[in-house]
Design a protein around this motif. Sequence first.
Motif, PDB file in Angstrom:
ATOM      1  N   GLY A 208       0.786  -1.225   0.000  1.00  0.00           N
ATOM      2  CA  GLY A 208       0.000   0.000   0.000  1.00  0.00           C
ATOM      3  C   GLY A 208       0.818   1.276   0.000  1.00  0.00           C
ATOM      4  N   MET A 209       2.130   1.158  -0.208  1.00  0.00           N
ATOM      5  CA  MET A 209       3.000   2.333  -0.177  1.00  0.00           C
ATOM      6  C   MET A 209       2.837   3.218  -1.410  1.00  0.00           C
ATOM      7  N   THR A 210       2.193   2.741  -2.455  1.00  0.00           N
ATOM      8  CA  THR A 210       2.002   3.550  -3.659  1.00  0.00           C
ATOM      9  C   THR A 210       0.746   4.409  -3.580  1.00  0.00           C
TER      10      THR A 210
ATOM     11  N   LEU B 244      -0.091   9.141   4.011  1.00  0.00           N
ATOM     12  CA  LEU B 244      -0.478  10.322   4.796  1.00  0.00           C
ATOM     13  C   LEU B 244      -1.283   9.923   6.027  1.00  0.00           C
ATOM     14  N   GLY B 245      -2.107   8.877   5.918  1.00  0.00           N
ATOM     15  CA  GLY B 245      -2.831   8.369   7.079  1.00  0.00           C
ATOM     16  C   GLY B 245      -1.883   7.827   8.139  1.00  0.00           C
ATOM     17  N   PHE B 246      -0.801   7.200   7.703  1.00  0.00           N
ATOM     18  CA  PHE B 246       0.199   6.691   8.641  1.00  0.00           C
ATOM     19  C   PHE B 246       0.947   7.840   9.323  1.00  0.00           C
ATOM     20  N   LEU B 247       1.219   8.897   8.578  1.00  0.00           N
ATOM     21  CA  LEU B 247       1.952  10.033   9.133  1.00  0.00           C
ATOM     22  C   LEU B 247       1.085  10.909  10.042  1.00  0.00           C
ATOM     23  N   ASP B 248      -0.216  10.764   9.980  1.00  0.00           N
ATOM     24  CA  ASP B 248      -1.146  11.584  10.770  1.00  0.00           C
ATOM     25  C   ASP B 248      -1.362  10.959  12.147  1.00  0.00           C
ATOM     26  N   VAL B 249      -0.323  10.970  12.972  1.00  0.00           N
ATOM     27  CA  VAL B 249      -0.400  10.324  14.282  1.00  0.00           C
ATOM     28  C   VAL B 249      -1.286  11.094  15.256  1.00  0.00           C
ATOM     29  N   ALA B 250      -1.506  12.381  15.002  1.00  0.00           N
ATOM     30  CA  ALA B 250      -2.347  13.173  15.912  1.00  0.00           C
ATOM     31  C   ALA B 250      -3.811  13.146  15.496  1.00  0.00           C
ATOM     32  N   GLY B 251      -4.112  12.634  14.314  1.00  0.00           N
ATOM     33  CA  GLY B 251      -5.488  12.613  13.824  1.00  0.00           C
ATOM     34  C   GLY B 251      -6.005  11.194  13.712  1.00  0.00           C
ATOM     35  N   ASP B 252      -6.515  10.873  12.544  1.00  0.00           N
ATOM     36  CA  ASP B 252      -7.068   9.540  12.275  1.00  0.00           C
ATOM     37  C   ASP B 252      -5.939   8.632  11.788  1.00  0.00           C
ATOM     38  N   TRP B 253      -5.121   8.168  12.728  1.00  0.00           N
ATOM     39  CA  TRP B 253      -3.892   7.433  12.397  1.00  0.00           C
ATOM     40  C   TRP B 253      -4.215   6.070  11.814  1.00  0.00           C
ATOM     41  N   ASP B 254      -3.556   5.763  10.686  1.00  0.00           N
ATOM     42  CA  ASP B 254      -3.675   4.457  10.034  1.00  0.00           C
ATOM     43  C   ASP B 254      -2.388   3.683  10.317  1.00  0.00           C
ATOM     44  N   PHE B 255      -2.446   2.704  11.168  1.00  0.00           N
ATOM     45  CA  PHE B 255      -1.276   1.979  11.655  1.00  0.00           C
ATOM     46  C   PHE B 255      -0.767   0.898  10.708  1.00  0.00           C
ATOM     47  N   ARG B 256      -1.489   0.602   9.627  1.00  0.00           N
ATOM     48  CA  ARG B 256      -1.177  -0.573   8.811  1.00  0.00           C
ATOM     49  C   ARG B 256       0.223  -0.558   8.202  1.00  0.00           C
TER      50      ARG B 256
END
Length: 144
Positions: free
Chosen positions: A22-24, A30-42
């Motif tokens: 899913g890196m492409t 951006l979901g992974f980098l958004d640790v203060a918001g709706d963080w996507d940990f996958r």
Amino acid sequence: MRSNISAFLSGLLFAIGLGVGGMTDPANVLGFLDVAGDWDFRLMFVMGGAIAVHAALRPLIHKREEPLFAAKFPSFSASRLDSKLLVGAALFGVGWGLGGYCPGPALTALATGASRLLVFVPAMFAGMYLAQVLQARRGASTAR
């Protein structure tokens, strides 16, 4: 010829891994980098898998006298943090955070035909070229 085939197959495996992981998709990044918001940990699992493979195989690889497809193992002369490394890492991180792509996934995602990549990839290469020009100028001015 053998090293070219190895490089191609390694790049192909890397590209497939980026796609499967899913890196492409910049939304995933951006979901992974958004640790203060709706963080996507996958993507943590993608990163963890890469670290685990590296940690397991590096000691085995370095037990060899020489690599399979090269004359020698690379040596890295830089062993300290300097301003060039820190500024480069910061620029890379800011670019990744703003665009959602880093170089490998951006090149892999070109196959999707996404129009934003037609701007991002040339800009990325222009930045790489500019960095080389500036580094060459700096080297020429310090050699005088």
